[in-house]
Every structure is written in C-alpha cells, then in structure tokens.
Design a protein around this motif. Structure first.
Motif, PDB file in Angstrom:
ATOM      1  N   ILE A  71      21.411  -2.875 -39.201  1.00 56.22           N
ATOM      2  CA  ILE A  71      21.900  -3.057 -37.842  1.00 56.22           C
ATOM      3  C   ILE A  71      20.815  -3.794 -37.065  1.00 56.22           C
ATOM      4  O   ILE A  71      19.666  -3.350 -37.020  1.00 56.22           O
ATOM      5  N   GLU A  72      21.166  -4.923 -36.499  1.00 48.44           N
ATOM      6  CA  GLU A  72      20.214  -5.698 -35.706  1.00 48.44           C
ATOM      7  C   GLU A  72      19.883  -4.931 -34.425  1.00 48.44           C
ATOM      8  O   GLU A  72      20.756  -4.380 -33.772  1.00 48.44           O
ATOM      9  N   ILE A  73      18.603  -4.910 -34.084  1.00 49.65           N
ATOM     10  CA  ILE A  73      18.189  -4.311 -32.813  1.00 49.65           C
ATOM     11  C   ILE A  73      17.993  -5.433 -31.807  1.00 49.65           C
ATOM     12  O   ILE A  73      17.267  -6.395 -32.058  1.00 49.65           O
ATOM     13  N   GLU A  74      18.656  -5.293 -30.672  1.00 50.58           N
ATOM     14  CA  GLU A  74      18.458  -6.220 -29.568  1.00 50.58           C
ATOM     15  C   GLU A  74      17.801  -5.460 -28.428  1.00 50.58           C
ATOM     16  O   GLU A  74      18.302  -4.427 -27.985  1.00 50.58           O
ATOM     17  N   ALA A  75      16.664  -5.948 -27.994  1.00 52.71           N
ATOM     18  CA  ALA A  75      15.893  -5.283 -26.941  1.00 52.71           C
ATOM     19  C   ALA A  75      16.366  -5.722 -25.571  1.00 52.71           C
ATOM     20  O   ALA A  75      16.306  -6.901 -25.237  1.00 52.71           O
ATOM     21  N   TRP A  76      16.860  -4.759 -24.792  1.00 50.63           N
ATOM     22  CA  TRP A  76      17.109  -5.061 -23.386  1.00 50.63           C
ATOM     23  C   TRP A  76      15.933  -4.496 -22.599  1.00 50.63           C
ATOM     24  O   TRP A  76      15.299  -3.549 -23.025  1.00 50.63           O
ATOM     25  N   SER A  77      15.624  -5.128 -21.526  1.00 48.21           N
ATOM     26  CA  SER A  77      14.420  -4.836 -20.743  1.00 48.21           C
ATOM     27  C   SER A  77      13.164  -4.944 -21.613  1.00 48.21           C
ATOM     28  O   SER A  77      12.328  -4.049 -21.639  1.00 48.21           O
ATOM     29  N   PRO A  78      13.021  -6.056 -22.336  1.00 47.69           N
ATOM     30  CA  PRO A  78      11.887  -6.198 -23.253  1.00 47.69           C
ATOM     31  C   PRO A  78      10.530  -6.209 -22.560  1.00 47.69           C
ATOM     32  O   PRO A  78       9.506  -5.968 -23.200  1.00 47.69           O
ATOM     33  N   LEU A  79      10.537  -6.469 -21.267  1.00 45.19           N
ATOM     34  CA  LEU A  79       9.285  -6.471 -20.505  1.00 45.19           C
ATOM     35  C   LEU A  79       9.141  -5.202 -19.665  1.00 45.19           C
ATOM     36  O   LEU A  79       8.277  -5.120 -18.790  1.00 45.19           O
ATOM     37  N   GLY A  80       9.988  -4.209 -19.934  1.00 42.29           N
ATOM     38  CA  GLY A  80       9.922  -2.962 -19.176  1.00 42.29           C
ATOM     39  C   GLY A  80      10.131  -3.189 -17.695  1.00 42.29           C
ATOM     40  O   GLY A  80       9.474  -2.558 -16.871  1.00 42.29           O
ATOM     41  N   GLN A  81      11.043  -4.106 -17.369  1.00 44.48           N
ATOM     42  CA  GLN A  81      11.306  -4.516 -15.987  1.00 44.48           C
ATOM     43  C   GLN A  81      10.020  -4.909 -15.257  1.00 44.48           C
ATOM     44  O   GLN A  81       9.839  -4.642 -14.071  1.00 44.48           O
ATOM     45  N   GLY A  82       9.115  -5.521 -15.999  1.00 43.29           N
ATOM     46  CA  GLY A  82       7.875  -6.026 -15.414  1.00 43.29           C
ATOM     47  C   GLY A  82       6.757  -5.005 -15.289  1.00 43.29           C
ATOM     48  O   GLY A  82       5.645  -5.350 -14.905  1.00 43.29           O
ATOM     49  N   THR A  83       7.033  -3.751 -15.639  1.00 45.94           N
ATOM     50  CA  THR A  83       6.032  -2.698 -15.445  1.00 45.94           C
ATOM     51  C   THR A  83       4.855  -2.804 -16.408  1.00 45.94           C
ATOM     52  O   THR A  83       3.834  -2.161 -16.184  1.00 45.94           O
ATOM     53  N   ILE A  84       4.982  -3.613 -17.443  1.00 43.72           N
ATOM     54  CA  ILE A  84       3.924  -3.723 -18.455  1.00 43.72           C
ATOM     55  C   ILE A  84       3.068  -4.967 -18.261  1.00 43.72           C
ATOM     56  O   ILE A  84       2.006  -5.104 -18.850  1.00 43.72           O
ATOM     57  N   LEU A  85       3.527  -5.863 -17.424  1.00 44.79           N
ATOM     58  CA  LEU A  85       2.866  -7.165 -17.306  1.00 44.79           C
ATOM     59  C   LEU A  85       1.423  -7.089 -16.823  1.00 44.79           C
ATOM     60  O   LEU A  85       0.632  -7.976 -17.127  1.00 44.79           O
ATOM     61  N   ASP A  86       1.077  -6.032 -16.106  1.00 44.04           N
ATOM     62  CA  ASP A  86      -0.302  -5.913 -15.618  1.00 44.04           C
ATOM     63  C   ASP A  86      -1.145  -4.964 -16.465  1.00 44.04           C
ATOM     64  O   ASP A  86      -2.264  -4.617 -16.082  1.00 44.04           O
ATOM     65  N   ASP A  87      -0.648  -4.575 -17.639  1.00 41.10           N
ATOM     66  CA  ASP A  87      -1.416  -3.700 -18.514  1.00 41.10           C
ATOM     67  C   ASP A  87      -2.661  -4.441 -19.007  1.00 41.10           C
ATOM     68  O   ASP A  87      -2.572  -5.576 -19.469  1.00 41.10           O
ATOM     69  N   PRO A  88      -3.844  -3.815 -18.927  1.00 42.31           N
ATOM     70  CA  PRO A  88      -5.084  -4.488 -19.345  1.00 42.31           C
ATOM     71  C   PRO A  88      -5.085  -4.941 -20.807  1.00 42.31           C
ATOM     72  O   PRO A  88      -5.615  -6.019 -21.114  1.00 42.31           O
ATOM     73  N   ALA A  89      -4.504  -4.162 -21.691  1.00 43.34           N
ATOM     74  CA  ALA A  89      -4.471  -4.554 -23.110  1.00 43.34           C
ATOM     75  C   ALA A  89      -3.642  -5.822 -23.293  1.00 43.34           C
ATOM     76  O   ALA A  89      -4.048  -6.732 -24.040  1.00 43.34           O
ATOM     77  N   ILE A  90      -2.527  -5.891 -22.618  1.00 39.78           N
ATOM     78  CA  ILE A  90      -1.679  -7.089 -22.694  1.00 39.78           C
ATOM     79  C   ILE A  90      -2.410  -8.270 -22.063  1.00 39.78           C
ATOM     80  O   ILE A  90      -2.405  -9.383 -22.601  1.00 39.78           O
ATOM     81  N   GLY A  91      -3.066  -8.041 -20.939  1.00 31.26           N
ATOM     82  CA  GLY A  91      -3.819  -9.102 -20.269  1.00 31.26           C
ATOM     83  C   GLY A  91      -4.915  -9.675 -21.135  1.00 31.26           C
ATOM     84  O   GLY A  91      -5.125 -10.893 -21.165  1.00 31.26           O
ATOM     85  N   LYS A  92      -5.617  -8.812 -21.859  1.00 29.71           N
ATOM     86  CA  LYS A  92      -6.695  -9.263 -22.749  1.00 29.71           C
ATOM     87  C   LYS A  92      -6.144 -10.145 -23.869  1.00 29.71           C
ATOM     88  O   LYS A  92      -6.705 -11.203 -24.180  1.00 29.71           O
TER      89      LYS A  92
END
Length: 162
Positions: A71-92
């Motif tokens: 079964i294919e998984i399709e991610a909705w809200s793949p960015l967590g509605q923007g809540t993850i964009l400022d995470d330091p690990a992602i930023g690095k």
C-alpha cells in the motif's frame, strides 16, 4: 472511521473500480486496525493510504503495515503545517546542502519512499518544493531527522474520529 460506514463505502469504491471508471482506489487516515477490518470484508487492498506524516509524526507502525501489503503511503502535511521548519536539526542540514528546511524535509520523505502532498499557492515555493532531486541526505542526516519523532500530530487523530 466507523466500521459500517467505511466498509460500505469501500464496497462502493470496489464497484467503481470493477466498472473501469477508475484505475485505483485508496483510503485516508486509516490505521492498521482499520485496514485489517477492511481486509476482512473486502478482496481489494487499497492502493494508497494518505496519512499525516512528517518528521515529528513518523508513523512507523502504519508505514510498516502498508509496506508489507504494498500500500503506497502518501504524506499529507509533510511539513507538519510548518511547525518543523525552524527546527535546529533541520536548519543545520539545510545549511549544509544550501537548501531550505522545506526542501530537506521533502527530500527526507522521498528517501523514505513516501508520496508527498505538499500544498502551496506561491509559485516560488512550488518551484522550491520541486527542486529536491539534486542532493541526497547522508546516514547521519537521516538519523537526525528520525530522532525528531515525538508522535505529535498537527491534524486530528483517526482514533478520535470514530
């Protein structure tokens, strides 16, 4: 999903599939227990399960279940509605690749084998969201993103929708 309703609805989807009016049918927000119940009342496996999925909600059980049944998984809200964009690990990681945090997260999804549903009405963001094929995450970067899982939802919990 309420048992009677989704099983009945799935039967209607199967009729549409059998008629040739569509080539595939799928579900949204189904947990493994919902898919098991569907399997007990149907001969058709969903082609896709669209679920909330992002680095803070990695849904390992649902992903493993889906993979074991093709079964294919399709991610909705793949960015967590923007809540993850400022995470330091992602930023690095973004800085190391010269990419935006959104591009890093979308690339992570692709490398995990997810189909991604990323919404934007901004042409520049649409272009950025598509510019994720010229780099790859290394094992340490993937591990850093995997470590962000907190099972935190930004959308409704399918269990509470019953």
């Amino acid at each position: 999903p309420a048992k009677g309703l989704f099983v009945e609805t799935w039967a209607a989807f199967e009729q549409i599939l059998a008629s040739g009016r569509t080539r595939a049918i799928g579900v949204s927000n189904f947990l493994p227990e919902h898919l098991e119940l569907l399997a007990q009342h149907s001969a058709t496996t969903p082609a896709v399960n669209q679920i909330e999925l992002h680095p803070r909600l990695q849904q390992h059980t649902s992903r493993e279940y889906a993979q074991s049944r093709s079964i294919e998984i399709e991610a909705w809200s793949p960015l967590g509605q923007g809540t993850i964009l400022d995470d330091p690990a992602i930023g690095k990681i973004a800085a190391a690749h010269g990419k935006s945090p959104a591009q890093i997260i979308l690339r992570w999804h692709l490398e995990q084998g997810h189909t991604v549903l990323s919404k934007s009405v901004t042409p520049a963001r649409m272009r950025d969201n598509a510019a994720i094929f010229d780099f790859a995450l290394d094992a340490d970067e993937s591990a850093a993103i995997a470590a962000l899982n907190t099972d935190s939802r930004v959308g409704p919990d399918p269990v509470e929708l019953n």
